[in-house]
Design an enzyme around this catalytic site. Structure first.
Site: not given
Ligand code: PEP
Length: 262
Positions: A220, A180, A174, A14, A105, A12, A103
């Protein structure tokens, strides 16, 4: 170890990267993949979730390499006065077959509701676009023992269709506190949540759907934890944000997933 489902490793990006770097990303991914990107894509489902303006070009570069390109969001309406939005028909027109939905976000920064995510999810399925439905709890919800209740609410509002086919959608667990932040869920924490989601699918939809649906971990996920997380056969891959931006790092995660694939 036999894995019941094909591993999916989904990036992803983003709102990052540049359309002018797609070719060099593809080249670097080839260079760092072991034994080779073509061998990896025979065993793994590799997906890149890219920003909307990159979709068509990314599709032309990565489809020949058997890598799926995914949108990061979509609107449920066919067309109309929805400034800034992208319809599923538009994705169909340029050959895009996947989209990330819900997501955290989008839920937090853009106030997407479970009901809106359901509309997007159902419409995506009706247009033959495979959604990766993101679910996950916030830190205060985990700390107050509400993780499973939150997951159940997010799942039940989307997965209400009777005719769901587990091959046509994915779920990404998630935990919001891990996205992040550099904090990764432990294998036990992720395993427990994935098991809960799979049991939910079995109870509310069907055993077949529970067995077929791939549930990815996101939050992460980096090289150092990939092997550990994928040792759980409940974890069918990853949705990877930050660590997917560097092709060398993403390739090293693909290499590990390849090693763990039968
Ligand atoms: C994500 O954007 O879905 C995500 C898991 O980001 P990160 O791996 O940076 O935590």
């Amino acid at each position: 170890m036999t894995r019941p489902r094909k591993i999916c490793m989904a990036a992803n990006w983003k709102m990052n990267q540049s359309i002018h770097k797609l070719e060099s990303y593809a080249k670097d991914l080839e260079n760092f993949s072991k034994p080779s990107l073509s061998k990896i894509t025979e065993k793994l489902h590799v997906v890149l979730g890219v920003p909307a303006p990159f979709l068509e070009k990314a599709e032309s570069i990565f489809r020949p390499k058997k890598i799926s390109i995914s949108a990061q969001n979509v609107h449920w309406e066919e067309s109309g006065a929805f400034t800034g939005e992208t319809s599923l028909n538009m994705l169909n027109e340029i050959g895009i077959q996947m989209t990330i939905l819900g997501h955290s976000e989008r839920r937090t920064l853009f106030h997407e509701t479970n009901n809106e995510i359901r509309l997007k999810f159902e419409k995506a399925l009706s247009k033959n676009i495979t959604p990766i439905l993101c679910v996950g709890e916030k830190i205060e919800e985990r700390q107050t023992g509400k993780t499973f209740a939150v997951l159940e609410e997010q799942l039940s509002s989307c997965l209400s269709q009777e005719k769901l086919d587990g091959k046509n959608f994915l779920i990404a667990y998630e935990p919001v506190w891990a996205i992040g932040t550099g904090l990764t869920a432990t294998r036990d924490e992720a395993h427990e949540a994935h098991k809960f989601i799979r049991e939910y699918l079995e109870k509310k939809i069907s055993k077949t759907v529970a067995e077929e649906t791939r549930i990815l971990y996101g939050g992460s996920m980096k090289q150092d934890v990939t092997r550990e997380l994928l040792r759980s056969t409940e974890i069918d891959g990853g949705l990877i944000g930050g660590a997917s931006l560097e092709p060398e790092t993403f390739a090293s995660m693909l290499n590990i997933a390849y090693e763990l694939s039968p």
